[in-house]
Design a protein around this motif. Structure first.
Motif, mmCIF file in Angstrom:
data_model
loop_
_atom_site.group_PDB
_atom_site.id
_atom_site.type_symbol
_atom_site.label_atom_id
_atom_site.label_comp_id
_atom_site.label_asym_id
_atom_site.label_seq_id
_atom_site.Cartn_x
_atom_site.Cartn_y
_atom_site.Cartn_z
ATOM 1 N N ALA A 1 14.237 -15.684 -1.625
ATOM 2 C CA ALA A 1 14.104 -16.559 -0.458
ATOM 3 C C ALA A 1 12.653 -16.597 0.021
ATOM 4 O O ALA A 1 12.134 -17.667 0.385
ATOM 5 N N ASP A 2 11.984 -15.459 0.002
ATOM 6 C CA ASP A 2 10.579 -15.413 0.396
ATOM 7 C C ASP A 2 9.712 -16.249 -0.538
ATOM 8 O O ASP A 2 8.773 -16.913 -0.099
ATOM 9 N N GLU A 3 10.029 -16.227 -1.828
ATOM 10 C CA GLU A 3 9.282 -17.045 -2.795
ATOM 11 C C GLU A 3 9.434 -18.534 -2.466
ATOM 12 O O GLU A 3 8.475 -19.287 -2.504
ATOM 13 N N MET A 4 10.639 -18.935 -2.119
ATOM 14 C CA MET A 4 10.869 -20.345 -1.763
ATOM 15 C C MET A 4 10.109 -20.720 -0.495
ATOM 16 O O MET A 4 9.493 -21.788 -0.416
ATOM 17 N N LEU A 5 10.136 -19.835 0.495
ATOM 18 C CA LEU A 5 9.413 -20.113 1.740
ATOM 19 C C LEU A 5 7.910 -20.193 1.508
ATOM 20 O O LEU A 5 7.239 -21.045 2.094
ATOM 21 N N ALA B 1 6.473 -21.262 -1.160
ATOM 22 C CA ALA B 1 6.231 -22.563 -1.786
ATOM 23 C C ALA B 1 6.221 -23.668 -0.724
ATOM 24 O O ALA B 1 5.368 -24.562 -0.750
ATOM 25 N N ILE B 2 7.144 -23.606 0.217
ATOM 26 C CA ILE B 2 7.200 -24.618 1.280
ATOM 27 C C ILE B 2 5.978 -24.507 2.192
ATOM 28 O O ILE B 2 5.345 -25.513 2.532
ATOM 29 N N TYR B 3 5.618 -23.291 2.576
ATOM 30 C CA TYR B 3 4.459 -23.108 3.451
ATOM 31 C C TYR B 3 3.168 -23.543 2.767
ATOM 32 O O TYR B 3 2.265 -24.057 3.422
ATOM 33 N N SER B 4 3.068 -23.354 1.460
ATOM 34 C CA SER B 4 1.846 -23.793 0.766
ATOM 35 C C SER B 4 1.745 -25.316 0.772
ATOM 36 O O SER B 4 0.653 -25.861 0.861
ATOM 37 N N MET B 5 2.894 -26.010 0.707
ATOM 38 C CA MET B 5 2.855 -27.470 0.811
ATOM 39 C C MET B 5 2.408 -27.882 2.205
ATOM 40 O O MET B 5 1.648 -28.836 2.377
ATOM 41 N N ARG B 6 2.865 -27.162 3.212
ATOM 42 C CA ARG B 6 2.473 -27.464 4.590
ATOM 43 C C ARG B 6 0.972 -27.291 4.755
ATOM 44 O O ARG B 6 0.310 -28.115 5.388
ATOM 45 N N GLU B 7 0.425 -26.227 4.167
ATOM 46 C CA GLU B 7 -1.013 -25.985 4.269
ATOM 47 C C GLU B 7 -1.815 -27.049 3.531
ATOM 48 O O GLU B 7 -2.870 -27.467 3.978
ATOM 49 N N ARG B 8 -1.303 -27.489 2.377
ATOM 50 C CA ARG B 8 -2.002 -28.515 1.601
ATOM 51 C C ARG B 8 -2.004 -29.868 2.305
ATOM 52 O O ARG B 8 -2.986 -30.574 2.334
ATOM 53 N N HIS B 9 -0.848 -30.245 2.843
ATOM 54 C CA HIS B 9 -0.702 -31.579 3.415
ATOM 55 C C HIS B 9 -0.862 -31.586 4.927
ATOM 56 O O HIS B 9 -1.215 -32.615 5.494
ATOM 57 N N GLY B 10 -0.583 -30.468 5.565
ATOM 58 C CA GLY B 10 -0.739 -30.346 7.007
ATOM 59 C C GLY B 10 0.151 -31.278 7.787
ATOM 60 O O GLY B 10 0.629 -32.271 7.281
#
Length: 71
Positions: A54-58, A60-69
């Protein structure tokens, strides 16, 4: 965890801020970003292993948030 038991990949999705009704009426769009599928080891068992998946999935999601903001 369904993905582990079903041996299914998980697709991380980041949904940006949802525009208000007024903004949508003025043409503002919802932005959703879809990441690469994550394959989880189907031999995982136990709370700690599921938590790590679950942490791995989160991450991945947080890295998309950081990339796209958020807009």
């Amino acid at each position: 965890m369904l993905a582990v038991r079903g041996n299914a990949p998980v697709v991380p999705v980041f949904v940006d801020k949802v525009p208000s009704l007024r903004a949508r009426l003025h043409g503002e769009k919802l932005h959703a970003y879809i990441g690469d599928p994550i394959t989880i080891d189907n031999t995982l068992r136990g709370r700690a292993a599921y938590r790590e998946a679950a942490d791995e999935m989160l991450r991945a999601i947080y890295s998309m948030r950081e990339r796209h903001g958020e807009r």
